[in-house]
Write an enzyme that holds these catalytic residues in place. Structure first.
Site, PDB file in Angstrom:
ATOM      1  N   SER A  22       1.488  -9.641  -0.345  1.00  0.00           N
ATOM      2  CA  SER A  22       1.138  -8.221  -0.361  1.00  0.00           C
ATOM      3  C   SER A  22       1.263  -7.523   0.981  1.00  0.00           C
ATOM      4  O   SER A  22       1.342  -6.292   1.022  1.00  0.00           O
ATOM      5  CB  SER A  22      -0.290  -8.051  -0.900  1.00  0.00           C
ATOM      6  OG  SER A  22      -1.209  -8.793  -0.124  1.00  0.00           O
ATOM      7  N   LYS A  65       0.808  -1.218   0.000  1.00  0.00           N
ATOM      8  CA  LYS A  65       0.000   0.000   0.000  1.00  0.00           C
ATOM      9  C   LYS A  65       0.841   1.266   0.000  1.00  0.00           C
ATOM     10  O   LYS A  65       0.375   2.333  -0.412  1.00  0.00           O
ATOM     11  CB  LYS A  65      -0.935   0.004   1.207  1.00  0.00           C
ATOM     12  CG  LYS A  65      -2.077  -0.989   1.140  1.00  0.00           C
ATOM     13  CD  LYS A  65      -3.198  -0.483   0.246  1.00  0.00           C
ATOM     14  CE  LYS A  65      -4.445  -1.355   0.365  1.00  0.00           C
ATOM     15  NZ  LYS A  65      -5.542  -0.859  -0.485  1.00  0.00           N
TER      16      LYS A  65
END
Length: 456
Positions: free
Chosen positions: A356, A108
């Site tokens: 991720s 992110k």
């Protein structure tokens, strides 16, 4: 994004792709962030979800390459390396992209940094975001680096550890509402009232371009990848990666993965009606409403969307911890879970997986490890029936020790049993080396004259 351009941050909560008639005009209240970065009430915008021309233009590889240049030196170019052991297990050549090694332990950061640099160069002095996790930390960290005031709105149920981490990056944390939708509505109201630029977690061109840099790095490291497997929540990561990867290697296959408890993007793109759950261990992709921009990109660029179960994700988290010695949250393990659940789709191919994120609650991790040990037979509950006479318990424990198992717990049960009054049930929780070893321990107990069975 060039100065003077506009970024459409759309409140997707007003749009239901499954129930909207094909030609119905859907009114969306949008916050348009001008180049100087301050949120202001926008003119009413209309999107016809059946007519892609009403959706803002799709970003291209040029925007992602610009983002890559901008991010160089601002965050890690994380390793992308082969896992020989996982490759042998799933029957494909598996390459792992370790985005859990970023400073905030998530990809992110990429989109957040790209967006905030845009806003900073445009003259913005403050930003606001809504998030219960990784997006919050990415925005807070890079806002601090760039000297921007950051306000993060989080639902009241957000774990305390995530609140404190976000505050640790200098952000003002506002707790509001019991749902993400309530927190988002409050964030948009604050943006308008205080003149802050709203940073959407996925439905924003600069965010998507930043996330797409993951694919560029993976193809630089392993140019001959056959398929990329990417977890999907709101869709920002897979949308950016799909654009970048297809531009670099048109024949590469892009596969998205969602948890079966939150199949919103699968339903929206494939026209299915899978029911939505209320919780998942992959909370990072627990998105109830898919993005407008991301959905359009995924429908065009992504080859397949797969669903995985909670047990698959648990197993993937544990495998990555044991085999790769790397800590990954549920959403970050969804790609490997897809290889476990659907191995026939990837057999013999060169597969790139994105780990991720690595922000997992310690108590959840402990539960996953313990449950995984139970499934593997390395932690087992055994009931042993014996005569209730002095020395019986000592004989049982000595037999277990001689068989090479370790006793974790002992429950000596006299009252709650159907055995005769002179008999007793002894429940043992044992640590073993696996199923074969457990079977040997049970056989040793029976050989010593005891009734012994595993309790599931």
């Amino acid at each position: 994004m060039a100065a003077g351009s506009r970024s459409h941050c759309i409140d997707t909560g007003t749009l239901d792709h499954r129930t909207t008639p094909r030609y119905e005009k859907v009114k969306l209240e949008a916050t348009i962030t001008q180049s100087f970065g301050f949120g202001k009430p926008a003119d009413t915008k209309y999107l016809d979800v059946a007519n892609p021309s009403t959706i803002p233009p799709m970003i291209g590889i040029e925007a992602i390459e610009r983002a890559a240049e901008r991010l160089r030196g601002q965050l890690l170019d994380t390793p992308c390396v082969e896992s020989r052991t996982l490759s042998e297990i799933v029957g494909a050549q598996v390459f792992l992209k370790f985005e859990n090694l970023q400073f905030t332990a998530s990809f992110k950061e990429r989109g957040a940094c790209n967006k905030l640099v845009d806003l900073s160069e445009g003259g913005a002095h403050g930003v606001i975001a809504m998030s219960a996790g990784n997006h919050a930390q990415g925005v807070a960290y890079h806002a601090q680096r760039l000297g921007l005031r950051a306000t993060i709105v989080m639902p009241r149920f957000t774990p305390g550890v995530k609140i404190e981490r976000t505050r640790g990056f200098g952000a003002e944390v506002v707790l509001h509402g019991d749902t993400l939708d309530a927190a988002r509505a409050h964030a948009l109201a604050l943006a308008e009232r205080e003149g802050l630029a709203f940073v959407h977690p996925y439905d924003d061109e600069a965010i998507i371009a930043g996330q797409g840099t993951v694919a560029l790095e993976m193809l630089d490291a392993v140019p001959d990848l056959d398929v990329l497997v990417v977890s999907v929540g709101g869709g920002g990561l897979i949308a950016g990666m799909a654009i970048a990867a297809k531009a670099r290697k048109p024949d590469i296959r892009i596969v998205g993965v969602q948890t079966s408890r939150f199949p919103a993007m699968v339903n929206a793109v494939q026209g299915t009606h899978h029911p939505q759950g209320t919780s998942t261990i992959a909370e990072g992709i627990a998105v109830g409403t898919p993005g407008v921009l991301t959905r359009e990109i995924i429908a065009r660029e992504v080859d397949d969307l797969l669903l995985v179960d909670e047990g698959d994700i648990e197993q993937a988290v544990l495998m990555l911890l044991e085999i790769e010695k790397t800590l990954v949250e549920g959403a970050g393990a969804a790609g490997l879970a897809a290889l476990i659940r659907h191995p026939e789709q990837f057999r013999g191919q060169r597969v790139g997986l994105v780990l991720s994120g690595g922000n997992i609650d310690p108590l959840l991790l402990a539960a996953i490890i313990e449950r995984g040990m139970v499934r593997a037979g390395r932690l087992a509950r055994v009931r042993v029936s014996a005569r209730d006479v002095p020395g019986s318990l000592a004989h049982i424990t000595a037999t277990v020790a001689e068989a090479g198992a370790n006793i974790d717990e002992v429950h000596h049960q006299r009252a709650f049993t159907m055995l005769a009054a002179q008999n007793v049930d002894v429940e043992l929780v044992l640590q073993t080396r696996g199923r074969e070893h457990l079977a040997a321990v049970l056989e040793a107990l029976r050989g010593a004259g005891f009734e012994a069975v595993e309790q599931r």
